[in-house]
Scaffold this active site. Structure first.
Site, PDB file in Angstrom:
ATOM      1  N   VAL A  11     -37.222  20.049  35.437  1.00  0.00           N
ATOM      2  CA  VAL A  11     -36.950  18.928  36.211  1.00  0.00           C
ATOM      3  C   VAL A  11     -37.911  18.692  37.096  1.00  0.00           C
ATOM      4  O   VAL A  11     -38.738  19.394  37.328  1.00  0.00           O
ATOM      5  CB  VAL A  11     -35.359  18.988  37.065  1.00  0.00           C
ATOM      6  CG1 VAL A  11     -34.161  19.132  36.296  1.00  0.00           C
ATOM      7  CG2 VAL A  11     -35.457  20.289  37.984  1.00  0.00           C
ATOM      8  N   SER A  12     -38.108  17.277  37.464  1.00  0.00           N
ATOM      9  CA  SER A  12     -39.483  16.745  38.174  1.00  0.00           C
ATOM     10  C   SER A  12     -39.149  16.962  39.692  1.00  0.00           C
ATOM     11  O   SER A  12     -40.391  17.239  40.381  1.00  0.00           O
ATOM     12  CB  SER A  12     -39.425  15.452  37.804  1.00  0.00           C
ATOM     13  OG  SER A  12     -39.728  15.137  36.526  1.00  0.00           O
TER      14      SER A  12
END
Length: 196
Positions: A11-12
Site C-alpha cells: 500500500v502506498s
C-alpha cells in the site's frame, strides 16, 4: 504436487492497510489448494520506488533466488510496481528462476505464454495510469495555487492543539490515530511530540 507460493502486498500510504489484499489472497489460495510459504508486505511505499527502497520486495527477490517458492501471487500487478522498467526487471528475474507471477485481480499467471503477455500489457496500463494520475494531480495543485488556496494539512498553530496531541499520546493512542482525530499529518504529530 502442491504449488508453493509467496504473497506480495503493498500500500502506498501509512493510513492504508494490506489486510483487504491478504483476505482475498488467502481465500484464493484455499480454493486453489496452494501452500503459502511466506507473506511479504511493504506499507507506506510507492509502487514507483525501486526494489532496493522496498524492503519486503527486496527480501522476496532474494528468497526467489533461493527457490523458496514456485510463484509470487499479488492482488493486483500494480502492487508489484507502477514503473514499467521495474515490472519488466521483476518479470525477467522471476522468469530466469522459473517462478510464475499470479495476479488474482487480473486473473493471469505468467507460467503460461498468455499470462506473460497479459503481465506485460497490464504493466504498460499501470504505468500509463500512474502518469495520468500524476498529471491530474499537478494540474489540480496549480489551479488551487492560482486561486490562492493554501495547500496541505493545517499545522499545529496553538497551544490548545499541542496539549490535545500530548493528552492523546498519554492516553496511549497511536500517532496515526492522533493525527486523524486532531486533523493534522502524522509528521506534524511526531514533530510536536519531539518538541514537547
Amino acid at each position: 504436487m502442491v504449488r508453493k507460493v509467496a504473497i506480495y502486498c503493498r500500500v502506498s500510504t501509512l493510513d492504508q492497510t494490506v489486510d483487504n489484499q491478504l483476505i482475498e489472497l488467502r481465500d484464493h489460495f484455499s480454493k486453489m489448494g496452494w501452500e503459502i510459504t511466506r507473506e511479504y508486505s511493504d506499507e507506506g511505499l510507492s509502487g514507483t520506488l525501486s526494489r532496493d527502497k522496498r524492503p519486503a520486495l527486496n527480501s522476496l527477490i532474494k528468497d526467489a533466488y533461493r527457490k523458496r517458492f514456485d510463484a509470487v501471487v499479488c492482488w493486483d500487478i500494480s502492487r508489484i510496481g507502477r514503473s514499467m522498467k521495474e515490472l519488466v526487471l521483476f518479470l525477467s528475474d522471476m522468469k530466469d528462476r522459473d517462478i510464475g507471477i499470479v495476479s488474482v485481480r487480473q486473473g493471469f499467471d505468467t507460467s503460461t505464454t498468455m499470462g506473460e503477455m497479459m503481465f506485460q500489457f497490464v504493466g504498460i496500463l499501470s504505468a500509463w495510469e500512474r502518469e495520468m494520475i500524476r498529471e491530474r494531480t499537478i494540474a489540480g495543485l496549480e489551479r488551487a495555487k492560482s486561486e490562492g488556496k493554501t495547500l496541505g494539512r493545517r499545522k499545529v498553530t496553538n497551544d490548545t492543539m499541542t496539549a490535545k496531541i500530548i493528552e492523546l499520546r498519554n492516553d496511549k493512542k497511536s500517532i496515526r490515530a492522533i493525527a486523524s482525530e486532531v486533523g493534522v499529518s502524522v509528521g506534524t504529530v511526531s514533530k510536536t511530540l519531539k518538541v514537547a
